[in-house]
Design an enzyme around this catalytic site. Structure first.
Site, PDB file in Angstrom:
ATOM      1  N   ARG A 122      -7.313  11.193  -0.336  1.00 54.54           N
ATOM      2  CA  ARG A 122      -6.903   9.854  -0.750  1.00 54.54           C
ATOM      3  C   ARG A 122      -6.892   9.838  -2.281  1.00 54.54           C
ATOM      4  O   ARG A 122      -7.605  10.602  -2.929  1.00 54.54           O
ATOM      5  CB  ARG A 122      -7.886   8.782  -0.223  1.00 54.54           C
ATOM      6  N   THR A 171       0.816  -1.209   0.000  1.00 52.43           N
ATOM      7  CA  THR A 171       0.000   0.000   0.000  1.00 52.43           C
ATOM      8  C   THR A 171       0.853   1.263   0.000  1.00 52.43           C
ATOM      9  O   THR A 171       2.011   1.240   0.454  1.00 52.43           O
ATOM     10  CB  THR A 171      -0.900  -0.020   1.261  1.00 52.43           C
ATOM     11  N   ASP A 172       0.266   2.368  -0.460  1.00 51.67           N
ATOM     12  CA  ASP A 172       0.974   3.664  -0.402  1.00 51.67           C
ATOM     13  C   ASP A 172       1.066   4.183   1.037  1.00 51.67           C
ATOM     14  O   ASP A 172       1.822   5.111   1.317  1.00 51.67           O
ATOM     15  CB  ASP A 172       0.284   4.704  -1.302  1.00 51.67           C
ATOM     16  N   GLU A 173       0.296   3.563   1.960  1.00 47.06           N
ATOM     17  CA  GLU A 173       0.262   4.091   3.333  1.00 47.06           C
ATOM     18  C   GLU A 173       1.604   3.925   4.052  1.00 47.06           C
ATOM     19  O   GLU A 173       1.851   4.575   5.057  1.00 47.06           O
ATOM     20  CB  GLU A 173      -0.880   3.434   4.122  1.00 47.06           C
ATOM     21  N   GLY A 228      -4.368   9.709  14.803  1.00 44.86           N
ATOM     22  CA  GLY A 228      -3.187   9.665  13.922  1.00 44.86           C
ATOM     23  C   GLY A 228      -3.536   9.706  12.445  1.00 44.86           C
ATOM     24  O   GLY A 228      -2.785   9.204  11.612  1.00 44.86           O
ATOM     25  N   PRO A 231     -20.895   9.094   8.332  1.00 48.63           N
ATOM     26  CA  PRO A 231     -19.906   9.611   9.290  1.00 48.63           C
ATOM     27  C   PRO A 231     -18.590  10.033   8.632  1.00 48.63           C
ATOM     28  O   PRO A 231     -17.811   9.199   8.187  1.00 48.63           O
ATOM     29  CB  PRO A 231     -19.676   8.412  10.232  1.00 48.63           C
ATOM     30  N   TYR A 247      -1.694  -0.528  11.050  1.00 51.80           N
ATOM     31  CA  TYR A 247      -1.846  -1.182   9.736  1.00 51.80           C
ATOM     32  C   TYR A 247      -0.657  -0.859   8.834  1.00 51.80           C
ATOM     33  O   TYR A 247       0.012  -1.755   8.319  1.00 51.80           O
ATOM     34  CB  TYR A 247      -3.151  -0.742   9.059  1.00 51.80           C
ATOM     35  N   LYS A 271       2.335  -3.272   7.331  1.00 52.07           N
ATOM     36  CA  LYS A 271       2.597  -3.454   5.893  1.00 52.07           C
ATOM     37  C   LYS A 271       4.026  -3.030   5.569  1.00 52.07           C
ATOM     38  O   LYS A 271       4.716  -3.677   4.781  1.00 52.07           O
ATOM     39  CB  LYS A 271       1.595  -2.645   5.048  1.00 52.07           C
ATOM     40  N   ASN A 277      -8.161   1.620  -3.271  1.00 56.65           N
ATOM     41  CA  ASN A 277      -8.991   0.998  -4.310  1.00 56.65           C
ATOM     42  C   ASN A 277     -10.471   1.140  -3.972  1.00 56.65           C
ATOM     43  O   ASN A 277     -10.841   1.220  -2.802  1.00 56.65           O
ATOM     44  CB  ASN A 277      -8.720  -0.500  -4.373  1.00 56.65           C
TER      45      ASN A 277
END
Ligand code: NAD
Ligand code: TYD
Length: 361
Positions: free
Chosen positions: A228, A137-139, A301, A219, A164, A168, A194
């Site tokens: 994103r 992932t780009d995260e 965060g 929410p 998470y 990764k 995605n």
């Protein structure tokens, strides 16, 4: 003819990938789907391929070394591994980090180790043509400032913030270590967010579609201005196919379609599109409007902005996204319209408990 071992093939991207590959290669490939069927895995996603000659499903946990070893021993023709299986939701990682470390870090190590044992030759080299693709992932790159000119490149230093993304990032590092230490034949892809069919409604887009259709509050975390970079899932599947079959070994490829949007704009587009797509005599039409939007407490965060620079995959492999956002979101909404039973099934049981403990709206 290749034999793919796909991990996490009953999840969102994995199931789209299996459909994509059978559509593209027909009977010229074999796919073995290995999935533990956690809350995020659903064999309903694969109904239309389950009787195909080239398709096999094996229920197994990627942290179970002997089960994974057995799959490689029983299937010596496996020459491609596409590794999707992971815990994938940031909000859940904030509540229960341990399972993210267990599955994403330990599970990836088990997968690498078993593939290495199956493919390694006596002289320490690997069987010709065998390849492992780690889907990431780009995260892992952290958060960009609110400045439209900053992007994530393959060379951007890792700076994960959530459990998470940290898990990764750790799994990516283990893959890099296997490539550097053993010259293990792998690639890593780091893709942006995605969306599309079969996405579990804990993630932004399907959650908003489901809530809007049911007249429930939408929410939005914090000020709704987090950014994103959204990519239609089939475009991600196409990139994965290109990288594992044509990418330069040992390379990382960033995947993203330069489609950066503020969360609040996504929510507004979903409302507008659903409103537009529902028939005039559909009683749900009356309640699908901006009044459903509710700002809630921000995620802890919360990364501000993600934006991928896809220059490398574009120039080396000729990859281009094909589905633009307005078209992709309509296709996605239409899929959820047409699959109300699927949504009913995945939102019964544990989902209700998750939703109630996560959202007080
Ligand atoms: P998902 O949560 O929808 O699916 C994960 C799948 O993995 C499920 O079928 C689940 O049953 C399976 N799984 C979980 N733990 C397992 C275990 N221990 N053993 C075997 N199977 C297990 O996830 P997704 O959104 O399809 O993401 C797939 C991969 O792509 C992940 O590695 C994720 O990090 C990565 N990714 C996702 C996105 C995104 O926007 N969804 C973007 C970039 C990268
Ligand atoms: P999500 O789909 O969880 O993906 P990720 O956090 O991995 O990028 O969330 C996308 C964005 O939407 C993120 O900025 C958090 C926000 N969000 C909401 O505002 N409300 C929600 O109910 C959810 C699930 C996400």
């Amino acid at each position: 003819m290749h034999t793919y071992l796909v991990t996490g093939g009953a999840g969102f991207i994995g199931s789209n990938f299996i459909h994509y590959m059978f559509k593209k290669y027909g009977d010229d490939i074999r796919i073995i789907n290995v999935d533990a069927l956690t809350y995020a895995g659903n064999l309903e996603n694969l109904k239309s391929v389950e009787d195909k000659k080239g398709y096999t499903f094996i229920r197994a946990d990627i942290t179970d070394k002997s089960a994974i070893e057995r799959i490689f021993t029983d299937n010596p023709d496996i020459d491609r591994v596409v590794h999707f299986a992971a815990e994938s939701h940031v909000d859940r990682s904030i509540r229960t980090p341990e399972v993210f470390v267990q599955t994403n870090v330990l599970g990836t190590t088990v997968m690498l180790n078993c593939a290495k044992a199956a493919w390694e030759l006596e002289d320490g080299s690997f069987k010709e043509g065998c390849r492992f693709l780690h889907v990431s992932t780009d995260e892992v790159y952290g958060s960009l400032p609110d400045d439209d000119s900053a992007f994530f490149y393959e060379t951007t230093p890792y700076d994960p913030h959530s459990p998470y993304s940290a898990s990764k990032a750790s799994s990516d590092m283990i893959v890099k270590a296997y490539m550097d230490t053993y010259k293990f034949p792998a690639n890593i892809t780091n893709c942006s967010n995605n969306y599309g069919p079969y996405q579990f409604p804990e993630k932004l887009i399907p959650l908003m579609i489901n809530n809007a259709l049911n007249g429930k509050k939408l929410p939005v975390y914090g000020d709704g201005m987090n950014v994103r970079d959204w990519l239609y899932v089939e475009d991600h599947c196409k990139a994965i196919d290109m990288v594992i079959n044509k990418g330069r070994l040992f390379e990382t490829y960033n995947v993203g379609g330069h489609n950066e949007m503020h969360n609040i704009d996504i929510v507004r587009i979903i409302i507008e599109s659903i409103h537009d797509m529902l028939a005039d005599n559909d009683e749900r039409k009356a309640h699908v409007n901006d009044e459903l939007i509710t700002y809630v407490e921000d995620r802890k965060g919360h990364d501000r902005r993600y934006a991928i620079a896809p220059d490398k995959i574009r120039s080396e492999l000729g990859w281009e996204p094909e589905t633009m956002f307005r078209e992709g979101i309509r296709k996605t909404i239409q899929w959820y319209f047409d699959n109300t039973e699927w949504m009913k099934n995945v939102t019964s049981g544990d989902y209700q408990k998750y939703y109630e403990s996560m959202y007080s709206v």
